[in-house]
Every structure is written in structure tokens, then in C-alpha cells.
Design a protein around this motif. Structure first.
Motif, PDB file in Angstrom:
ATOM      1  N   ALA A 397       0.837  -1.207   0.000  1.00 53.96           N
ATOM      2  CA  ALA A 397       0.000   0.000   0.000  1.00 53.96           C
ATOM      3  C   ALA A 397       0.870   1.256   0.000  1.00 53.96           C
ATOM      4  O   ALA A 397       0.557   2.246  -0.690  1.00 53.96           O
ATOM      5  N   ARG A 398       1.954   1.230   0.771  1.00 50.53           N
ATOM      6  CA  ARG A 398       2.841   2.391   0.784  1.00 50.53           C
ATOM      7  C   ARG A 398       3.513   2.596  -0.568  1.00 50.53           C
ATOM      8  O   ARG A 398       3.696   3.734  -1.019  1.00 50.53           O
ATOM      9  N   ALA A 399       3.894   1.505  -1.210  1.00 52.33           N
ATOM     10  CA  ALA A 399       4.508   1.624  -2.529  1.00 52.33           C
ATOM     11  C   ALA A 399       3.525   2.193  -3.547  1.00 52.33           C
ATOM     12  O   ALA A 399       3.874   3.033  -4.381  1.00 52.33           O
ATOM     13  N   LYS A 400       2.274   1.750  -3.458  1.00 54.16           N
ATOM     14  CA  LYS A 400       1.253   2.280  -4.358  1.00 54.16           C
ATOM     15  C   LYS A 400       1.052   3.772  -4.127  1.00 54.16           C
ATOM     16  O   LYS A 400       0.940   4.564  -5.074  1.00 54.16           O
ATOM     17  N   LEU A 401       1.000   4.157  -2.846  1.00 54.36           N
ATOM     18  CA  LEU A 401       0.842   5.575  -2.528  1.00 54.36           C
ATOM     19  C   LEU A 401       2.025   6.384  -3.032  1.00 54.36           C
ATOM     20  O   LEU A 401       1.859   7.499  -3.552  1.00 54.36           O
ATOM     21  N   ALA A 402       3.230   5.839  -2.891  1.00 57.03           N
ATOM     22  CA  ALA A 402       4.417   6.541  -3.382  1.00 57.03           C
ATOM     23  C   ALA A 402       4.365   6.707  -4.900  1.00 57.03           C
ATOM     24  O   ALA A 402       4.733   7.759  -5.430  1.00 57.03           O
ATOM     25  N   ARG A 403       3.894   5.661  -5.610  1.00 53.32           N
ATOM     26  CA  ARG A 403       3.787   5.763  -7.077  1.00 53.32           C
ATOM     27  C   ARG A 403       2.773   6.827  -7.476  1.00 53.32           C
ATOM     28  O   ARG A 403       2.997   7.602  -8.406  1.00 53.32           O
ATOM     29  N   GLU A 404       1.655   6.856  -6.758  1.00 53.48           N
ATOM     30  CA  GLU A 404       0.638   7.864  -7.072  1.00 53.48           C
ATOM     31  C   GLU A 404       1.152   9.274  -6.809  1.00 53.48           C
ATOM     32  O   GLU A 404       0.910  10.191  -7.594  1.00 53.48           O
ATOM     33  N   LEU A 405       1.889   9.447  -5.700  1.00 52.71           N
ATOM     34  CA  LEU A 405       2.447  10.765  -5.408  1.00 52.71           C
ATOM     35  C   LEU A 405       3.480  11.177  -6.453  1.00 52.71           C
ATOM     36  O   LEU A 405       3.523  12.333  -6.881  1.00 52.71           O
TER      37      LEU A 405
END
Length: 506
Positions: A397-405
Motif C-alpha cells: 500500500a505504501r509503494a502504491k501511494l508513493a507511485r501515485e504521489l
């Protein structure tokens, strides 16, 4: 010599119940001293005091004068000048004047009020005076026969002006943040004060930069000869030293010379660096510059507090009106969910076993029953026995959030590169803007228009984050511009806009 307790009695009149009455009486004596009047009678005090209401009776004034005499603020002496009969001679009549302690108290209170009311000033006139005194000192040093009296006078004027500049600069550097007290001001007064203060600071900074070089050149020209000048001035001052032998006179002259050298060193350090440390003039210039963003920050905080101010009772009354206007229970339930955040919140994880496979958007009505531990109801916290629940791995989930940011950052940067070209562009020539470019454009346009005082006035300002500079010039009133966006068509009067990155302007 007065003891500490006796000295404290001199300040009793400022803290007792009738302190205002006593202060009005003492103000009369302070004014009389400034007018070189030695003594006052009670009837003169009654006539000259500035009473807040109706004048008091003579008995009250006499009692106050007697009490102030007891505390040591005044001295009384028998008044025999108006005696016309034997009975008048035996009647108690007094003249009053300030005692030594009373004079000290009045001087201390006057200095206290003056210090509280003093506003920190940045004195450009003092810079001009310092430069003129140094110029005169150079001219006196170039003369064949030194005029010690004029040199001494010029040095004293220089020290007096410089001490005033340094004192006011120190007060400014220490209290510039406290001087920005805009919490209770009206918006018009805030804008007016902001404009005046920024103009004031910019004018002083420009004058300080311009005059610092001139003052520094005068100081450099005087440096090789200043010791001889200070020696001559010290010898002149030593003539007034207390009587003594030759050694005492030499010691006094040395003390005067050291004092003058210390003053010159302070003046030198104000305009020249000492090693890697900045000079006092550079520190003052930096502090004056930093006062401008401090002011802007104070204004932003003020606007944020004003826009965020809320009245909960008024909100509930408005909400009650909305509930009354609901046409069905379903609308009322939807309003309640929206107003009180009654939305799914499975991320609370009160029952980790039941919620393990449920997404956070699951409604409470559709989820399995939630078991509440009795300890939670009784103490407000639950500490179940046994091992702690397994920690969920949220790396994905953190990796996904980082990609979106990162993706959003790239889109914003692309929008910024498209708009911030540094070249003037008509709004009608912008064409179609995507969601991020249009959002950035609206933000920049909003910041620029807040500074516009008239629809036909051009605007030039820096954005709040300091990254971009905007120049907005309205075109003719009949012009029209349309910008196509994913949300519709944005239209209005055409303008010429120039958006430049700040680093490109340096």
C-alpha cells in the motif's frame, strides 16, 4: 542612605487603592520641576492637576500631600508667606516640593513609560549624520595643526549619533516580530500597514546599502591616524580629571584613551566583518529583509484564523433547518451521515479477526457483528489478553501511494513547465488545459487577482511558495478568451500573462 524597605515606600503610591489620585498629584510636581518651580501650595496642586472627573475637595488634596510626605516622595516646609494674623501663624500651612527620592521615582517612571512606548526605528538620518561626521573628522585630521577642540566635539557628536542608531537597531532586531500585532486590526488597516512597513524597510535597506560603502571608506581613511586623534582627545579630557599626582593623571588619560578606542572598535565592527562573522550592518540588513516575510506570514495567519472562525451553535441551528427541510427519512439519514461523518470506518480494527478480510468501505450493516470487550465500555480502552495481533504488512500500500504521489508530482511539474515559459502569452492562446494544468492556472490566476486594485490595473507579484513570478496585464475590455478544460469551458476577459520561474529571474 536609604534602606531597601525605605526605598520601597517611595513606590507605594502606584499600587494603593487611590493610586490614580496620587499619580495626578505627583504629575503636578513633576511638571513644576520641569518648569523650574521649587515649591507648591495645596491650592496650586488642586488647580493645576488634571482630574479625571469633578475636582476633589481641598481636604482630600491636603491628606494626599501629607501621605506622600510620609512615604518620602515629597518634603514639606511651613508656609509663612501668607500669614496675616497670629491665628494664621499657628494654623498648619505647608509648602511641598519633590524630595530626592521622589525625583528619582518620577525619573524612573518616566523612563519606564518612555521605554514601553518607544517604537523601534531604522534611522536613515543617523547614517547620513555618521557619514558627515566622519567626513568632517577626515578634514580635521588632514589639517597641518590639529584643532583638538573641534576633533573632540566631532567625535562626541559621532558617538552620540552612533549610539542612537545602534540602540534603535538593537530594539528593532529584538522586537520586530512583536511589532507586527495585527490580530485585532481590520482588513483595510492590515493591508495599509503592510504596504507602509514594506516600503519603510525597503527604503532603509537601500539607504543602508548605499551609505555603508561611504562610511566604510571614511573609516578606512581614518584608521592610520585615529590613534593620534584619540590620544589628543584623551589628553584634553584628562585635564578635567580629579586632582592627583602625575601617575593618577596618566592613569586617567589611559582610561579615556581605552574608552575611545573601544567606541571606535564598535563603530569599525558595525561596518566591517570580523573574520567569518557578518558585520552589524549586514545583520541588520538581513533582519530587516526577514521582517517582510514575517509580516506576510502574520497576515496569512490572520486571514486563516478569520476564514476558519466558526460558531458551533450557529452551525447546529443551520443544520436543524436543513433537517426540517428534508422531504423524507432517507434524505435525513443521508444528511446525518454527511454531517456527522457516519461512514464506514473498518480501519479502526476493534475486532481484527472479523475485519481481517473486509475492505475499509464495507458498511457496518453488511459486516459481521463486532464484539466489544467490556473493558472498552468501562475504561475507554481495551487490552485483550494473549499475544498481540499480527501486524499487517502495508509495504504494497505504501509503494502504491508513493507511485501515485510521484505520478501526481510529474503531472504538476509538466503543467508548471507548460505554463511557466517566461514569455508573455494571451489567455486566448493557451488552448486546452488538462486537469493539473488548469488547477495550477486557476491557483496562479487567483493569487494575481487578489492584488489587483482595479480591473484595468496590471499585476506583478510572486506566488506564496516563492517558486513563480506572475505578470498579468488586462487587455481591452471587449476582448474575450476561452480555455477548454476537462470540466468545461473557462471564459472571460482576455489578459496577457507571463509566468516565470523565480530561479530564472536571478
Amino acid at each position: 542612605m536609604r534602606s531597601a524597605s525605605e526605598s520601597a515606600e517611595l513606590f507605594r503610591h502606584v499600587s494603593v487603592d487611590k493610586s490614580e489620585f496620587y499619580r495626578r498629584v505627583m504629575d503636578v510636581f513633576a511638571a513644576a520641576k520641569r518648569q523650574y518651580r521649587l515649591q507648591l501650595r495645596p491650592d496650586e496642586v488642586l488647580a493645576e492637576a488634571r482630574w479625571s472627573g469633578a475636582p476633589p475637595r481641598m481636604e482630600e488634596v491636603s491628606a494626599a500631600l501629607t501621605q506622600l510626605t510620609v512615604w518620602g516622595n515629597l518634603e514639606s516646609h511651613p508656609d509663612t508667606a501668607r500669614v496675616s494674623s497670629l491665628s494664621d501663624f499657628y494654623r498648619a500651612r505647608f509648602l511641598y516640593r519633590l524630595s530626592q527620592g521622589g525625583e528619582a521615582v518620577e525619573a524612573a517612571l518616566a523612563l519606564f513609560v518612555q521605554t514601553l512606548q518607544r517604537r523601534a526605528e531604522l534611522q536613515t538620518v543617523a547614517l547620513e549624520d555618521i557619514a558627515s561626521r566622519l567626513r568632517a573628522l577626515n578634514a580635521l585630521a588632514d589639517q597641518g595643526e590639529a584643532d583638538v577642540a573641534k576633533i573632540h566635539e566631532t567625535l562626541r557628536d559621532l558617538v552620540r549619533v552612533f549610539e542612537g542608531l545602534a540602540e534603535n537597531a538593537q530594539a528593532f532586531m529584538a522586537g520586530v516580530a512583536r511589532s507586527i500585532e495585527l490580530q485585532q486590526a481590520e482588513s483595510g488597516a492590515v493591508a495599509n500597514y503592510k504596504r507602509k512597513l514594506i516600503d519603510y524597510l525597503e527604503r532603509f535597506i537601500g539607504d543602508l546599502v548605499r551609505r555603508s560603502d561611504t562610511i566604510a571608506s571614511h573609516i578606512l581613511a581614518l584608521d592610520p591616524r585615529i590613534d593620534d586623534l584619540l590620544q589628543q582627545v584623551s589628553a584634553r579630557e584628562a585635564r578635567d580629571a580629579a586632582p592627583g599626582n602625575e601617575a593618577d593623571r596618566a592613569e586617567a588619560q589611559t582610561a579615556y584613551r581605552d574608552a575611545w578606542r573601544e567606541r571606535w572598535k564598535g563603530l569599525h565592527g558595525w561596518f566591517f566583518r570580523s573574520g567569518h562573522d557578518l558585520s552589524q550592518a549586514e545583520l541588520l540588513r538581513a533582519r530587516a529583509r526577514s521582517a517582510i516575510p514575517q509580516l506576510l506570514g502574520a497576515i496569512a495567519a490572520l486571514n486563516e484564523r478569520r476564514s476558519g472562525r466558526s460558531d458551533r451553535s450557529a452551525d447546529f441551528r443551520i443544520l436543524a433547518g436543513w433537517f426540517v427541510a428534508c422531504r423524507s427519512d432517507g434524505e435525513a439519514h443521508r444528511l446525518a451521515r454527511a454531517a456527522f461523518a457516519l461512514n464506514p470506518a473498518r480501519h479502526f480494527a476493534l475486532n481484527t479477526d472479523a475485519d481481517a478480510d473486509l475492505p475499509a468501505t464495507t458498511r457496518w450493516a453488511d459486516a459481521p457483528p463486532l464484539k466489544i470487550h467490556p473493558r472498552l465500555r468501562e475504561y475507554g480502552e481495551a487490552a485483550p489478553r494473549g499475544p498481540m495481533a499480527r501486524i499487517r504488512d502495508r509495504a504494497e500500500a505504501r509503494a502504491k501511494l508513493a507511485r501515485e504521489l510521484a505520478e501526481e508530482f510529474q503531472q504538476v511539474e509538466a503543467a508548471r513547465k507548460r505554463l511557466a515559459t517566461g514569455y508573455p502569452t494571451r489567455l486566448s492562446d493557451l488552448g486546452e488545459l488538462d486537469r493539473h494544468a488548469f488547477g495550477l492556472f486557476l491557483g496562479l490566476l487567483g493569487e494575481a487577482l487578489t492584488e489587483q486594485t482595479h480591473p484595468d490595473a496590471p499585476v506583478s507579484r510572486q506566488t506564496g511558495d516563492g517558486l513563480l513570478h506572475i505578470d498579468l496585464t488586462p487587455l481591452a475590455a471587449e476582448t474575450h478568451a476561452e480555455i477548454t478544460t476537462p470540466h468545461g469551458v473557462f471564459s472571460g476577459r482576455d489578459h496577457l500573462i507571463t509566468i516565470t520561474p523565480t530561479q530564472d529571474m536571478r
